[in-house]
Design a protein around this motif. Structure first.
Motif, PDB file in Angstrom:
ATOM      1  N   TYR A 197       0.800  -1.221   0.000  1.00  0.00           N
ATOM      2  CA  TYR A 197       0.000   0.000   0.000  1.00  0.00           C
ATOM      3  C   TYR A 197       0.836   1.276   0.000  1.00  0.00           C
ATOM      4  CZ  TYR A 197      -2.955  -3.736   1.810  1.00  0.00           C
ATOM      5  OH  TYR A 197      -3.590  -4.943   1.993  1.00  0.00           O
ATOM      6  N   PHE A 198       2.096   1.222   0.472  1.00  0.00           N
ATOM      7  CA  PHE A 198       2.930   2.422   0.453  1.00  0.00           C
ATOM      8  C   PHE A 198       4.330   2.058  -0.018  1.00  0.00           C
ATOM      9  CE2 PHE A 198       2.983   0.766   4.809  1.00  0.00           C
ATOM     10  CZ  PHE A 198       4.343   0.626   5.056  1.00  0.00           C
ATOM     11  N   SER A 199       4.988   3.031  -0.656  1.00  0.00           N
ATOM     12  CA  SER A 199       6.300   2.787  -1.254  1.00  0.00           C
ATOM     13  C   SER A 199       7.450   3.186  -0.355  1.00  0.00           C
ATOM     14  CB  SER A 199       6.405   3.559  -2.574  1.00  0.00           C
ATOM     15  OG  SER A 199       6.211   4.949  -2.361  1.00  0.00           O
ATOM     16  N   GLY A 200       7.160   3.863   0.745  1.00  0.00           N
ATOM     17  CA  GLY A 200       8.207   4.263   1.667  1.00  0.00           C
ATOM     18  C   GLY A 200       7.633   5.073   2.810  1.00  0.00           C
ATOM     19  N   TYR A 201       8.456   5.277   3.836  1.00  0.00           N
ATOM     20  CA  TYR A 201       8.005   6.058   4.984  1.00  0.00           C
ATOM     21  C   TYR A 201       9.214   6.668   5.679  1.00  0.00           C
ATOM     22  CZ  TYR A 201       9.405   1.942   7.687  1.00  0.00           C
ATOM     23  OH  TYR A 201      10.128   0.913   8.235  1.00  0.00           O
ATOM     24  N   ASP A 202       8.973   7.776   6.419  1.00  0.00           N
ATOM     25  CA  ASP A 202      10.001   8.465   7.191  1.00  0.00           C
ATOM     26  C   ASP A 202       9.560   8.508   8.646  1.00  0.00           C
ATOM     27  OD1 ASP A 202      11.521   9.151   4.869  1.00  0.00           O
ATOM     28  OD2 ASP A 202      10.041  10.705   4.451  1.00  0.00           O
ATOM     29  N   VAL A 203      10.503   8.258   9.567  1.00  0.00           N
ATOM     30  CA  VAL A 203      10.202   8.242  10.997  1.00  0.00           C
ATOM     31  C   VAL A 203      10.951   9.371  11.695  1.00  0.00           C
ATOM     32  CG1 VAL A 203      10.279   6.908  13.137  1.00  0.00           C
ATOM     33  CG2 VAL A 203       9.882   5.739  10.951  1.00  0.00           C
TER      34      VAL A 203
END
Length: 325
Positions: A197-203
């Motif tokens: 569902y998502f191609s990347g994320y930032d924390v």
């Protein structure tokens, strides 16, 4: 630095959370630059406050800064201002990579409770999978709520024409509990499922385990010291507190034959109370030159403060060694 705004009614408050990796050796220059930025932002309508969080363990020199405004349009005026653009251009040589930021409009602020530690996660959702992502996030929230220290979460949807990211904010009572969730097998399995569902994320992480004992006023001075300084200072306040209680209240409780479990509870309650309302405020005042990030700008100050704290440790050990017998 591009702005990622999440829509909400204009009067519900707005917060920007900025994460920036500072080049090694540039920390003092960065803090001086951040002070000037804090002074500049105070002149803008709707400004409510700012907080700065030094890097924690494993944060790769990432400093997190939070600015709060009364309304989204007032925050946007600051983000789009020429003053801010000039400051960012000046600071570019200090940063390792491009700073990131999330604008949260409405909802509770990222640091809603003094003791809370917060994660702000921005997801790049695949086109056409938005509703699948929302359902997946509900599943993740339910799993997260079962972990120790969980305090709440919020989901911010994107706004067409402004930004495409979905932002999740969740809180735990301590840094350890937050890290346990982030590193858990349950979350890893959820992330593997969510890759559809998502191609990347930032924390981004906001907060500090001892933050309730380290508050130095509002505005630019509301930063907390690095964790190693906090730990050293807490030991300096805690050791004599516990020793004095053991030599006084502890002996009385023993003479009265109070059960050990009850005696320990009474001692803990007294030590935490004394530490919170007397010892730590005293330590904070004495060592403010070393604890307040905006004042501790040189290696000499860091070393001198640490040496004085260790001298305090040694004096306490000597005094109690001679008096407790």
């Amino acid at each position: 630095m591009g702005s990622r705004a999440i829509h909400a009614p204009a009067g519900d408050g707005a917060t920007v959370v900025t994460s920036q990796k500072v080049r090694e050796g540039c920390e003092d220059d960065y803090q001086r630059w951040q002070e000037r930025t804090n002074r500049a932002v105070r002149a803008f309508d709707g400004f409510e406050g700012t907080e700065m969080y030094p890097p924690g363990v494993g944060d790769e020199r990432a400093w997190v800064v939070v600015f709060r405004f009364s309304r989204l349009d007032q925050l946007t005026a600051w983000l789009d201002s020429s003053e801010r653009r000039e400051l960012l251009a000046e600071a570019r040589p200090l940063f390792d990579g491009t700073p990131t930021q999330e604008v949260l409009a409405g909802g509770a602020p990222p640091q809603a409770k003094e003791e809370a530690v917060t994660a702000v996660i921005s997801h790049h959702v695949r086109p056409g999978r938005e509703e699948d992502f929302a359902r997946w996030q509900v599943k993740a929230f339910k799993a997260q709520a079962k972990y120790p220290g969980f305090m709440g979460n919020e989901l911010f949807r994107p706004v067409e024409g402004i930004q495409d990211n979905w932002v999740v904010v969740f809180r735990f009572d301590t840094r350890q509990h937050l890290d346990e969730w982030l590193a858990s097998d349950t979350r890893q399995r959820l992330l593997e499922e969510g890759e559809r569902y998502f191609s990347g994320y930032d924390v981004q992480k906001v907060g500090s385990a001892f933050s309730g004992w380290f508050r130095f006023g509002a505005g630019a001075d509301n930063a907390v010291p690095p964790n190693w300084k906090q730990a050293m200072s807490v030991v300096l306040g805690l050791y004599p507190t516990v020793m004095v209680l053991n030599l006084t209240v502890g002996r009385v409780l023993t003479d009265l034959r109070v059960p050990g479990y009850l005696s320990l509870f009474i001692s803990n309650m007294l030590s935490v109370s004394i530490l919170t309302w007397f010892m730590m405020p005293l330590v904070n005042r004495i060592f403010a030159f070393w604890l307040v990030p905006q004042r501790a700008r040189s290696v000499r100050t860091h070393v001198a403060g640490a040496a004085l704290v260790m001298l305090g440790w040694a004096l306490c050990i000597l005094i109690f060694g001679l008096t407790s017998g």
